[in-house]
Write an enzyme that holds these catalytic residues in place. Structure first.
Site, mmCIF file in Angstrom:
data_model
loop_
_atom_site.group_PDB
_atom_site.id
_atom_site.type_symbol
_atom_site.label_atom_id
_atom_site.label_comp_id
_atom_site.label_asym_id
_atom_site.label_seq_id
_atom_site.Cartn_x
_atom_site.Cartn_y
_atom_site.Cartn_z
ATOM 1 N N HIS A 19 0.823 -1.215 0.000
ATOM 2 C CA HIS A 19 0.000 0.000 0.000
ATOM 3 C C HIS A 19 0.858 1.267 0.000
ATOM 4 O O HIS A 19 0.416 2.309 -0.472
ATOM 5 C CB HIS A 19 -0.997 -0.061 1.160
ATOM 6 C CG HIS A 19 -1.973 -1.207 0.998
ATOM 7 N ND1 HIS A 19 -2.475 -1.922 2.044
ATOM 8 C CD2 HIS A 19 -2.494 -1.775 -0.131
ATOM 9 C CE1 HIS A 19 -3.292 -2.872 1.578
ATOM 10 N NE2 HIS A 19 -3.311 -2.803 0.263
ATOM 11 N N HIS A 42 -7.841 -8.095 -7.851
ATOM 12 C CA HIS A 42 -8.131 -8.949 -6.690
ATOM 13 C C HIS A 42 -8.347 -7.998 -5.507
ATOM 14 O O HIS A 42 -7.442 -7.750 -4.715
ATOM 15 C CB HIS A 42 -6.963 -9.883 -6.391
ATOM 16 C CG HIS A 42 -6.673 -10.886 -7.474
ATOM 17 N ND1 HIS A 42 -6.197 -10.538 -8.707
ATOM 18 C CD2 HIS A 42 -6.814 -12.244 -7.488
ATOM 19 C CE1 HIS A 42 -6.052 -11.638 -9.441
ATOM 20 N NE2 HIS A 42 -6.414 -12.675 -8.724
ATOM 21 N N SER A 100 -6.649 -2.070 -0.471
ATOM 22 C CA SER A 100 -6.278 -1.300 -1.665
ATOM 23 C C SER A 100 -7.446 -0.521 -2.291
ATOM 24 O O SER A 100 -7.243 0.632 -2.711
ATOM 25 C CB SER A 100 -5.622 -2.219 -2.700
ATOM 26 O OG SER A 100 -6.420 -3.348 -2.973
ATOM 27 N N ASP A 143 -13.665 -12.766 -12.563
ATOM 28 C CA ASP A 143 -12.255 -13.148 -12.506
ATOM 29 C C ASP A 143 -11.366 -11.937 -12.792
ATOM 30 O O ASP A 143 -11.501 -11.283 -13.832
ATOM 31 C CB ASP A 143 -11.998 -14.260 -13.521
ATOM 32 C CG ASP A 143 -10.527 -14.647 -13.529
ATOM 33 O OD1 ASP A 143 -9.953 -14.829 -12.443
ATOM 34 O OD2 ASP A 143 -9.935 -14.725 -14.616
ATOM 35 N N GLY A 144 -10.460 -11.662 -11.870
ATOM 36 C CA GLY A 144 -9.620 -10.471 -11.977
ATOM 37 C C GLY A 144 -8.688 -10.496 -13.184
ATOM 38 O O GLY A 144 -8.468 -9.469 -13.830
ATOM 39 N N ASP A 164 -3.140 -8.487 -7.218
ATOM 40 C CA ASP A 164 -2.782 -8.871 -5.850
ATOM 41 C C ASP A 164 -3.430 -10.212 -5.496
ATOM 42 O O ASP A 164 -4.310 -10.283 -4.643
ATOM 43 C CB ASP A 164 -3.263 -7.739 -4.902
ATOM 44 C CG ASP A 164 -2.888 -7.989 -3.464
ATOM 45 O OD1 ASP A 164 -1.975 -8.802 -3.210
ATOM 46 O OD2 ASP A 164 -3.513 -7.364 -2.583
HETATM 47 C C1 LIG Z 1 -4.595 -10.602 -1.179
HETATM 48 S S1 LIG Z 1 -6.314 -10.441 -1.280
HETATM 49 C C2 LIG Z 1 -6.582 -8.838 -1.909
HETATM 50 C C3 LIG Z 1 -6.253 -7.709 -1.000
HETATM 51 C C4 LIG Z 1 -6.483 -6.338 -1.565
HETATM 52 N N1 LIG Z 1 -5.928 -6.187 -2.898
HETATM 53 C C5 LIG Z 1 -5.861 -5.290 -0.676
HETATM 54 O O1 LIG Z 1 -4.710 -4.903 -0.901
HETATM 55 O O2 LIG Z 1 -6.537 -4.824 0.249
HETATM 56 C C6 LIG Z 1 -6.701 -11.426 -2.672
HETATM 57 C C7 LIG Z 1 -8.196 -11.494 -3.006
HETATM 58 O O3 LIG Z 1 -8.363 -12.068 -4.313
HETATM 59 C C8 LIG Z 1 -9.585 -12.796 -4.329
HETATM 60 N N2 LIG Z 1 -9.479 -13.673 -5.517
HETATM 61 C C9 LIG Z 1 -8.876 -14.879 -5.630
HETATM 62 N N3 LIG Z 1 -8.860 -15.280 -6.923
HETATM 63 C C10 LIG Z 1 -9.462 -14.293 -7.646
HETATM 64 C C11 LIG Z 1 -9.705 -14.099 -9.029
HETATM 65 N N4 LIG Z 1 -9.323 -15.001 -9.938
HETATM 66 N N5 LIG Z 1 -10.320 -12.958 -9.407
HETATM 67 C C12 LIG Z 1 -10.710 -12.025 -8.496
HETATM 68 N N6 LIG Z 1 -10.492 -12.154 -7.160
HETATM 69 C C13 LIG Z 1 -9.873 -13.267 -6.751
HETATM 70 C C14 LIG Z 1 -9.610 -13.464 -2.987
HETATM 71 O O4 LIG Z 1 -10.953 -13.815 -2.636
HETATM 72 C C15 LIG Z 1 -9.012 -12.367 -2.082
HETATM 73 O O5 LIG Z 1 -10.030 -11.580 -1.494
#
Ligand SMILES: C[S@@+](CC[C@H](N)C(=O)[O-])C[C@H]1O[C@@H](n2cnc3c(N)ncnc32)[C@H](O)[C@@H]1O
Length: 280
Positions: A19, A42, A100, A143-144, A164
């Site tokens: 961050h 993500h 984030s 999907d991200g 992320d």
């Molecule tokens: C490390 S966390 C994200 C933290 C956030 N970016 C932050 O900095 O506050 C990862 C997230 O990705 C989600 N996730 C996992 N696979 C994903 C995908 N293919 N597409 C979107 N989200 C996904 C998980 O549910 C989780 O909430």
């Protein structure tokens, strides 16, 4: 079925590094008037209650944000990040950690846009409710990785992409690199930031070498370790790989990292650096 919940880890040393870098990138983007897109592939839940059962169980934030958020001697470069953390904790007690999407929400301007995706069945509704009144944001349960194909290039032709993943699946390592390659083909001037954990150094080396061989130039690597590398003890370090970083980022991080490392890791274990993986 995804089981990773960021609430166990919110505000830990890896979030502090991630961050900090994100806040510096977003601040630099605002130096030009033209609006930009912030794409968070993500996104997580957005806001994390640090007294939740999950956060209390690991206590990771105690060795992360809790060590720095009220320090008077924090370098001025940390101000954009720490001001957002303080904004969410105006009563003077550390109750919430802004993830984030909330960091970006606070730092972006009226004309900038946010595109946020999150797959988790419980975290997605939390994220959506954080943004339901924000006309700048689109929030999808999708999907991200796919977003780097469907959303790029942005209409404004300026953009920052944060990738992320939880690295719950081994494929996350390769998927992050492939998504960047696809995004970069469509939008070569975008800023791409990929977070990585150091659990097994070999895995990180494979990711870095895939990026080195991709033909993409201007790749900065930033890393902060709280312990030496080990094959036994979980995450010892984390890093950010930034493609097309704002020109000051390397210098800013090298100025910041000694203080950040010393404050997060008073024992002095581990290391911190910012260096070009692939220069201009
Ligand atoms: C490390 S966390 C994200 C933290 C956030 N970016 C932050 O900095 O506050 C990862 C997230 O990705 C989600 N996730 C996992 N696979 C994903 C995908 N293919 N597409 C979107 N989200 C996904 C998980 O549910 C989780 O909430």
């Amino acid at each position: 079925m995804l089981s990773y919940r960021h609430s166990f880890h919110a505000g830990n040393h890896a979030d502090v590094l991630k961050h900090t870098v994100l806040s510096l990138i977003l601040s630099a983007m605002k130096e030009k008037e033209k609006p930009f897109l912030y794409l968070d592939s993500h996104a997580g839940a957005g806001r994390y209650l640090l007294s939740s059962e999950q956060a209390e169980r690991t206590g990771e934030y105690l060795e992360g944000i809790a060590r720095i958020w009220q320090r008077d001697d924090a370098p001025a470069l940390l101000a954009p990040y720490l001001e957002v953390v303080r904004h969410f904790n105006r009563a003077g007690q550390l109750r919430y950690y802004p993830g984030s999407p909330l960091l970006a929400r606070q730092l972006l301007r009226g004309e900038d846009k946010l595109h946020l995706t999150e797959l988790h069945v419980s975290d997605y509704p939390l994220l959506r409710s954080e943004f339901h009144k924000d006309p700048r944001a689109s929030v999808l349960r999708a999907d991200g990785y796919q977003q780097l194909k469907s959303q790029l290039p942005p209409a404004s032709r300026r953009g920052v992409v944060l990738i992320d993943p939880p690295y719950e699946l081994k494929t996350d390592y390769q998927d992050g690199v492939s998504a960047i390659q696809k995004g970069y083909k469509r939008f070569a001037t975008g800023v791409y930031a990929l977070w990585y954990p150091v659990v097994l150094r070999q895995q990180v080396k494979r990711t870095l070498s895939a990026l080195e061989q991709s033909g993409i130039r201007r790749i900065l690597q930033i890393e902060l370790a709280v312990r030496p590398d080990s094959d036994r003890r979980g995450m010892t370090a984390s890093g950010m790989i930034v493609i097309n970083p704002p020109w000051k980022l390397e210098q800013q991080m090298n100025a910041l990292l000694p203080w950040l490392h010393q404050t997060l890791v008073p024992s002095g274990q581990g290391h911190a650096f910012a260096r070009w993986l692939v220069p201009e």
